[in-house]
Design a protein around this motif. Structure first.
Motif, PDB file in Angstrom:
ATOM      1  N   LEU A   1       0.804  -1.217   0.000  1.00 14.63           N
ATOM      2  CA  LEU A   1       0.000   0.000   0.000  1.00 14.63           C
ATOM      3  C   LEU A   1       0.838   1.268   0.000  1.00 14.63           C
ATOM      4  N   ALA A   2       2.158   1.128   0.259  1.00 14.72           N
ATOM      5  CA  ALA A   2       3.025   2.306   0.287  1.00 14.72           C
ATOM      6  C   ALA A   2       3.263   2.861  -1.114  1.00 14.72           C
ATOM      7  N   GLY A   3       3.087   2.019  -2.136  1.00 12.65           N
ATOM      8  CA  GLY A   3       3.295   2.473  -3.507  1.00 12.65           C
ATOM      9  C   GLY A   3       2.034   3.091  -4.087  1.00 12.65           C
ATOM     10  N   GLY A   4       2.145   3.632  -5.299  1.00 12.89           N
ATOM     11  CA  GLY A   4       1.012   4.321  -5.887  1.00 12.89           C
ATOM     12  C   GLY A   4       0.442   3.663  -7.123  1.00 12.89           C
ATOM     13  N   ASN A   5       0.818   2.407  -7.386  1.00 15.99           N
ATOM     14  CA  ASN A   5       0.387   1.787  -8.638  1.00 15.99           C
ATOM     15  C   ASN A   5      -0.241   0.419  -8.398  1.00 15.99           C
ATOM     16  N   PHE A   6      -1.001   0.289  -7.311  1.00 18.24           N
ATOM     17  CA  PHE A   6      -1.559  -1.009  -6.943  1.00 18.24           C
ATOM     18  C   PHE A   6      -2.462  -1.574  -8.037  1.00 18.24           C
ATOM     19  N   ILE A   7      -3.398  -0.772  -8.552  1.00 22.10           N
ATOM     20  CA  ILE A   7      -4.367  -1.261  -9.538  1.00 22.10           C
ATOM     21  C   ILE A   7      -3.655  -1.718 -10.810  1.00 22.10           C
ATOM     22  N   GLY A   8      -2.722  -0.891 -11.279  1.00 16.40           N
ATOM     23  CA  GLY A   8      -1.986  -1.238 -12.491  1.00 16.40           C
ATOM     24  C   GLY A   8      -1.187  -2.514 -12.343  1.00 16.40           C
ATOM     25  N   LEU A   9      -0.508  -2.665 -11.209  1.00 14.39           N
ATOM     26  CA  LEU A   9       0.280  -3.875 -10.975  1.00 14.39           C
ATOM     27  C   LEU A   9      -0.618  -5.100 -10.838  1.00 14.39           C
ATOM     28  N   PHE A  10      -1.758  -4.937 -10.156  1.00 12.37           N
ATOM     29  CA  PHE A  10      -2.664  -6.079  -9.991  1.00 12.37           C
ATOM     30  C   PHE A  10      -3.175  -6.560 -11.347  1.00 12.37           C
ATOM     31  N   LYS A  11      -3.570  -5.635 -12.212  1.00  5.33           N
ATOM     32  CA  LYS A  11      -4.053  -6.012 -13.539  1.00  5.33           C
ATOM     33  C   LYS A  11      -2.963  -6.716 -14.340  1.00  5.33           C
ATOM     34  N   ARG A  12      -1.734  -6.294 -14.156  1.00  6.32           N
ATOM     35  CA  ARG A  12      -0.621  -6.885 -14.902  1.00  6.32           C
ATOM     36  C   ARG A  12      -0.218  -8.248 -14.347  1.00  6.32           C
ATOM     37  N   LEU A  13      -0.301  -8.410 -13.026  1.00  3.60           N
ATOM     38  CA  LEU A  13       0.267  -9.598 -12.387  1.00  3.60           C
ATOM     39  C   LEU A  13      -0.758 -10.630 -11.945  1.00  3.60           C
ATOM     40  N   TRP A  14      -2.055 -10.402 -12.194  1.00  2.06           N
ATOM     41  CA  TRP A  14      -3.063 -11.289 -11.614  1.00  2.06           C
ATOM     42  C   TRP A  14      -2.897 -12.760 -12.038  1.00  2.06           C
ATOM     43  N   PRO A  15      -2.451 -13.099 -13.266  1.00  2.00           N
ATOM     44  CA  PRO A  15      -2.271 -14.526 -13.567  1.00  2.00           C
ATOM     45  C   PRO A  15      -1.214 -15.181 -12.672  1.00  2.00           C
ATOM     46  N   MET A  16      -0.122 -14.453 -12.389  1.00  2.00           N
ATOM     47  CA  MET A  16       0.897 -14.980 -11.489  1.00  2.00           C
ATOM     48  C   MET A  16       0.333 -15.149 -10.081  1.00  2.00           C
ATOM     49  N   LEU A  17      -0.453 -14.174  -9.632  1.00  2.00           N
ATOM     50  CA  LEU A  17      -1.034 -14.241  -8.294  1.00  2.00           C
ATOM     51  C   LEU A  17      -1.995 -15.419  -8.169  1.00  2.00           C
ATOM     52  N   ALA A  18      -2.771 -15.680  -9.228  1.00  2.00           N
ATOM     53  CA  ALA A  18      -3.681 -16.831  -9.216  1.00  2.00           C
ATOM     54  C   ALA A  18      -2.896 -18.138  -9.131  1.00  2.00           C
ATOM     55  N   GLY A  19      -1.787 -18.215  -9.854  1.00  2.00           N
ATOM     56  CA  GLY A  19      -0.945 -19.405  -9.797  1.00  2.00           C
ATOM     57  C   GLY A  19      -0.340 -19.610  -8.424  1.00  2.00           C
ATOM     58  N   ILE A  20       0.086 -18.523  -7.782  1.00  2.00           N
ATOM     59  CA  ILE A  20       0.647 -18.612  -6.428  1.00  2.00           C
ATOM     60  C   ILE A  20      -0.384 -19.181  -5.467  1.00  2.00           C
ATOM     61  N   ALA A  21      -1.592 -18.642  -5.522  1.00  2.00           N
ATOM     62  CA  ALA A  21      -2.649 -19.098  -4.616  1.00  2.00           C
ATOM     63  C   ALA A  21      -2.966 -20.571  -4.835  1.00  2.00           C
ATOM     64  N   LEU A  22      -3.091 -20.976  -6.076  1.00  2.00           N
ATOM     65  CA  LEU A  22      -3.426 -22.365  -6.388  1.00  2.00           C
ATOM     66  C   LEU A  22      -2.309 -23.317  -5.963  1.00  2.00           C
ATOM     67  N   GLY A  23      -1.070 -22.959  -6.272  1.00  2.00           N
ATOM     68  CA  GLY A  23       0.058 -23.826  -5.928  1.00  2.00           C
ATOM     69  C   GLY A  23       0.267 -23.960  -4.432  1.00  2.00           C
ATOM     70  N   THR A  24       0.119 -22.859  -3.694  1.00  2.00           N
ATOM     71  CA  THR A  24       0.341 -22.889  -2.244  1.00  2.00           C
ATOM     72  C   THR A  24      -0.732 -23.695  -1.535  1.00  2.00           C
TER      73      THR A  24
END
Length: 255
Positions: free
Chosen positions: A70-93
């Motif tokens: 939350l300290a950064g200013g580009n949360f929405i942009g990064l989430f849109k860019r990285l969501w496939p990786m985040l989904a893979g992390i959640a599934l694998g863990t």
């Protein structure tokens, strides 16, 4: 070494060790944007079982990663860019949640350490990897899935997510925020995996809450130090930190 720690009769020396560990781990995370789970798992593993150490990580890791995110200013942009990786992390863990308590965990931790050392040495020699935007579409999910499986086995969130994020050529603060996003998802998924396996008890949650104080203090000091660093010096600290973390993990084969 005390394995199978009984938390309702924990010795003061063990509590002091836990608090000191999280102060150091928080400082490392504040400087280079990662390292809290790696440092903490490595040091706490000298006094307790890996599943117990991972349970202690949950509160400090979640709060410090949310702070970093939350300290950064580009949360929405990064989430849109990285969501496939985040989904893979959640599934694998979550899918590999039983590995941390199994024999595979120790072997995976050593392999993770070796991978970190190799990656850090490449980074310190100024060899740069780059992922083209067109390749992110098919790379992100498998990168996340492998990261999740390694997290499930070791309690550490860094490989291959960190090299991948670094290869996206993000700016310094964007990279720090991207790491915070990745690690937040990893922490939540690890908590779900441990909780479903009965690995998080009330006593462990209490100590995890206590460990949050030194973790935040260390991270605040480390962030202050990071703001004083140039981009080049930050890069050196980033890869030097990875090298030390990797050597620490890989050296456990000798213990």
């Amino acid at each position: 070494m005390t394995h199978g720690l009984t938390w309702d009769a924990a010795h003061a020396a063990v509590i002091v060790m836990i608090l000191a560990t999280f102060l150091l781990a928080g400082f490392v995370k504040g400087v280079i944007g990662l390292g809290l789970p790696t440092v903490a798992m490595g040091l706490l593993g000298l006094a307790m079982l890996p599943a117990q150490a991972a349970a202690l990580l949950i509160v400090p890791s979640l709060v410090t990663n949310l702070w970093q995110l939350l300290a950064g200013g580009n949360f929405i942009g990064l989430f849109k860019r990285l969501w496939p990786m985040l989904a893979g992390i959640a599934l694998g863990t979550v899918g590999g949640g039983g590995m941390l308590a199994a024999a595979i965990g120790g072997k995976a931790e050593i392999g993770l350490g070796v991978a970190l050392v190799i990656y850090a040495l490449i980074g310190l020699t100024a060899v740069r990897f780059s992922v083209a935007p067109r390749n992110e579409k098919w790379l992100s999910f498998p990168i996340g899935l492998v990261t999740g499986l390694i997290t499930a086995a070791t309690g550490v969130f860094v490989i291959p997510a960190v090299p991948y994020l670094q290869a996206l050529n993000l700016e310094k603060e964007e990279l720090i925020q991207g790491l915070g996003l990745s690690f937040t998802v990893s922490t939540v998924a690890l908590a779900i995996a441990l909780g479903s396996g009965g690995g998080i008890g009330g006593d462990l949650v209490g100590v995890s809450l206590l460990a949050l104080v030194p973790a935040l203090a260390g991270m605040f000091i480390g962030q202050w130090a990071r703001m004083k660093l140039s981009a080049q010096l930050f890069r050196r600290c980033f890869f030097s930190g990875l090298l030390l973390l990797g050597l620490h993990l890989a050296s456990r084969v000798l213990m």
